[in-house]
Write a protein that holds these residues in place. Structure first.
Motif, PDB file in Angstrom:
ATOM      1  N   GLN A  26       1.177  -1.512   0.020  1.00 49.98           N
ATOM      2  CA  GLN A  26      -0.169  -0.080  -0.095  1.00 49.98           C
ATOM      3  C   GLN A  26       1.327   1.333  -0.102  1.00 49.98           C
ATOM      4  O   GLN A  26       0.696   2.161  -0.742  1.00 49.98           O
ATOM      5  CB  GLN A  26      -0.630   0.077   0.716  1.00 49.98           C
ATOM      6  CG  GLN A  26      -1.998   1.256   1.315  1.00 49.98           C
ATOM      7  CD  GLN A  26      -2.885   1.013   0.308  1.00 49.98           C
ATOM      8  OE1 GLN A  26      -3.321  -0.396  -0.109  1.00 49.98           O
ATOM      9  NE2 GLN A  26      -3.848   1.631  -0.038  1.00 49.98           N
ATOM     10  N   CYS A  27       2.451   0.929   0.841  1.00 47.23           N
ATOM     11  CA  CYS A  27       3.096   2.463   0.352  1.00 47.23           C
ATOM     12  C   CYS A  27       4.082   2.642  -0.267  1.00 47.23           C
ATOM     13  O   CYS A  27       4.289   3.813  -0.485  1.00 47.23           O
ATOM     14  CB  CYS A  27       3.204   2.743   2.271  1.00 47.23           C
ATOM     15  SG  CYS A  27       2.441   2.450   3.611  1.00 47.23           S
ATOM     16  N   ARG A  49       9.249  11.199   4.449  1.00 41.47           N
ATOM     17  CA  ARG A  49       8.599  10.696   3.233  1.00 41.47           C
ATOM     18  C   ARG A  49       7.523   9.059   3.704  1.00 41.47           C
ATOM     19  O   ARG A  49       6.243   9.340   3.111  1.00 41.47           O
ATOM     20  CB  ARG A  49       9.157  10.707   2.020  1.00 41.47           C
ATOM     21  CG  ARG A  49       8.575  10.533   0.500  1.00 41.47           C
ATOM     22  CD  ARG A  49       9.098  10.569  -0.288  1.00 41.47           C
ATOM     23  NE  ARG A  49       8.744  10.209  -2.188  1.00 41.47           N
ATOM     24  CZ  ARG A  49       8.801   9.804  -2.602  1.00 41.47           C
ATOM     25  NH1 ARG A  49      10.179   9.779  -3.315  1.00 41.47           N
ATOM     26  NH2 ARG A  49       8.243   9.612  -3.839  1.00 41.47           N
ATOM     27  N   TRP A  51       6.795   7.604   6.334  1.00 42.22           N
ATOM     28  CA  TRP A  51       5.815   7.720   7.233  1.00 42.22           C
ATOM     29  C   TRP A  51       4.626   9.193   7.017  1.00 42.22           C
ATOM     30  O   TRP A  51       3.573   8.663   7.184  1.00 42.22           O
ATOM     31  CB  TRP A  51       6.727   8.821   8.605  1.00 42.22           C
ATOM     32  CG  TRP A  51       7.271   7.682   9.479  1.00 42.22           C
ATOM     33  CD1 TRP A  51       8.653   7.830   9.338  1.00 42.22           C
ATOM     34  CD2 TRP A  51       7.002   6.750   9.608  1.00 42.22           C
ATOM     35  NE1 TRP A  51       9.513   6.881   9.936  1.00 42.22           N
ATOM     36  CE2 TRP A  51       8.171   5.801   9.625  1.00 42.22           C
ATOM     37  CE3 TRP A  51       6.309   6.080   9.855  1.00 42.22           C
ATOM     38  CZ2 TRP A  51       8.092   4.750  10.830  1.00 42.22           C
ATOM     39  CZ3 TRP A  51       5.834   4.743  10.793  1.00 42.22           C
ATOM     40  CH2 TRP A  51       7.336   4.247  11.025  1.00 42.22           C
ATOM     41  N   ARG A  52       4.406  10.274   6.313  1.00 37.08           N
ATOM     42  CA  ARG A  52       3.721  10.887   5.804  1.00 37.08           C
ATOM     43  C   ARG A  52       2.557   9.738   4.406  1.00 37.08           C
ATOM     44  O   ARG A  52       1.671   9.663   4.771  1.00 37.08           O
ATOM     45  CB  ARG A  52       4.177  11.170   4.693  1.00 37.08           C
ATOM     46  CG  ARG A  52       4.328  12.664   5.295  1.00 37.08           C
ATOM     47  CD  ARG A  52       5.049  14.383   4.255  1.00 37.08           C
ATOM     48  NE  ARG A  52       5.884  14.299   3.325  1.00 37.08           N
ATOM     49  CZ  ARG A  52       6.842  14.352   4.377  1.00 37.08           C
ATOM     50  NH1 ARG A  52       6.782  14.698   5.700  1.00 37.08           N
ATOM     51  NH2 ARG A  52       8.410  14.231   3.378  1.00 37.08           N
ATOM     52  N   ARG A  53       3.435   8.570   4.067  1.00 39.04           N
ATOM     53  CA  ARG A  53       2.388   7.824   3.016  1.00 39.04           C
ATOM     54  C   ARG A  53       2.023   7.061   3.792  1.00 39.04           C
ATOM     55  O   ARG A  53       0.835   6.574   3.587  1.00 39.04           O
ATOM     56  CB  ARG A  53       3.869   7.012   2.476  1.00 39.04           C
ATOM     57  CG  ARG A  53       3.495   5.818   1.651  1.00 39.04           C
ATOM     58  CD  ARG A  53       2.282   6.629  -0.014  1.00 39.04           C
ATOM     59  NE  ARG A  53       2.214   6.099  -0.391  1.00 39.04           N
ATOM     60  CZ  ARG A  53       1.413   6.024  -1.795  1.00 39.04           C
ATOM     61  NH1 ARG A  53       2.157   7.027  -2.851  1.00 39.04           N
ATOM     62  NH2 ARG A  53       0.510   5.108  -2.357  1.00 39.04           N
ATOM     63  N   GLU A  55       0.603   7.360   6.883  1.00 41.68           N
ATOM     64  CA  GLU A  55       0.353   8.277   7.316  1.00 41.68           C
ATOM     65  C   GLU A  55      -0.831   8.315   6.479  1.00 41.68           C
ATOM     66  O   GLU A  55      -2.287   8.727   6.888  1.00 41.68           O
ATOM     67  CB  GLU A  55      -0.462   9.617   7.675  1.00 41.68           C
ATOM     68  CG  GLU A  55      -0.679  10.349   8.465  1.00 41.68           C
ATOM     69  CD  GLU A  55      -1.093   9.758   9.916  1.00 41.68           C
ATOM     70  OE1 GLU A  55      -2.124  10.512   9.989  1.00 41.68           O
ATOM     71  OE2 GLU A  55       0.562   9.774  10.483  1.00 41.68           O
ATOM     72  N   ASN A  56      -1.536   8.155   5.056  1.00 38.22           N
ATOM     73  CA  ASN A  56      -2.364   8.839   4.402  1.00 38.22           C
ATOM     74  C   ASN A  56      -2.994   7.597   3.956  1.00 38.22           C
ATOM     75  O   ASN A  56      -3.663   7.590   3.786  1.00 38.22           O
ATOM     76  CB  ASN A  56      -1.156   9.610   3.024  1.00 38.22           C
ATOM     77  CG  ASN A  56      -1.206  11.009   2.926  1.00 38.22           C
ATOM     78  OD1 ASN A  56      -1.187  11.553   3.344  1.00 38.22           O
ATOM     79  ND2 ASN A  56      -0.311  11.305   2.491  1.00 38.22           N
ATOM     80  N   GLU A  57      -2.464   6.386   4.108  1.00 39.85           N
ATOM     81  CA  GLU A  57      -2.581   5.269   3.987  1.00 39.85           C
ATOM     82  C   GLU A  57      -3.235   4.615   4.506  1.00 39.85           C
ATOM     83  O   GLU A  57      -3.936   3.348   4.659  1.00 39.85           O
ATOM     84  CB  GLU A  57      -1.431   5.013   2.895  1.00 39.85           C
ATOM     85  CG  GLU A  57      -1.119   5.030   1.842  1.00 39.85           C
ATOM     86  CD  GLU A  57      -2.072   5.233   0.728  1.00 39.85           C
ATOM     87  OE1 GLU A  57      -3.138   4.205   0.743  1.00 39.85           O
ATOM     88  OE2 GLU A  57      -1.493   5.859  -0.134  1.00 39.85           O
ATOM     89  N   ARG A  60      -6.883   3.416   4.494  1.00 40.60           N
ATOM     90  CA  ARG A  60      -7.151   2.133   3.324  1.00 40.60           C
ATOM     91  C   ARG A  60      -6.491   0.663   4.302  1.00 40.60           C
ATOM     92  O   ARG A  60      -7.570   0.010   3.930  1.00 40.60           O
ATOM     93  CB  ARG A  60      -6.603   2.514   1.917  1.00 40.60           C
ATOM     94  CG  ARG A  60      -7.301   3.679   1.455  1.00 40.60           C
ATOM     95  CD  ARG A  60      -6.922   3.898   0.125  1.00 40.60           C
ATOM     96  NE  ARG A  60      -5.652   4.668   0.393  1.00 40.60           N
ATOM     97  CZ  ARG A  60      -5.617   6.735   0.817  1.00 40.60           C
ATOM     98  NH1 ARG A  60      -7.230   7.128   0.055  1.00 40.60           N
ATOM     99  NH2 ARG A  60      -4.938   7.157  -0.135  1.00 40.60           N
TER     100      ARG A  60
END
Length: 88
Positions: A26-27, A49, A51-53, A55-57, A60
């Motif tokens: 997913q990331c 980068r 960890w931001r991904r 957080e965004n995923e 889901r």
């Protein structure tokens, strides 16, 4: 700071039954990358980068989980329509 993130990610994965292979997929990173971040023996923290991904995923990942979190008693029903009314 990032090792705190690793501990949190590990807790989320264990709590929701999310395999690290799914997190990696997913990331957009490799499974060994996730394993190194989660390892207490490895000093690798993961990039900002990454960890931001995560957080965004995260939403889901939780939606795709395979593990049921709450114990829910089965309900007897005589028809599909009755089940639909119970579900709201």
């Amino acid at each position: 700071m990032c090792k705190n993130n690793a501990a949190r990610l590990k807790a989320v994965c264990e709590g929701f039954g999310i395999p690290i292979t799914e997190v990696a997929k997913q990331c957009g990173v490799s499974q060994p990358y996730i394993s190194r971040i989660l390892s207490s023996a490895d000093p690798m923290d993961g990039s900002a980068r990454f960890w931001r991904r995560v957080e965004n995923e995260l939403g889901r990942l939780v939606e795709k989980r395979q593990k049921q979190i709450f114990e829910i008693q089965a309900v007897e029903s005589e028809s599909v329509e009755q089940l639909a009314r119970l579900a709201g």
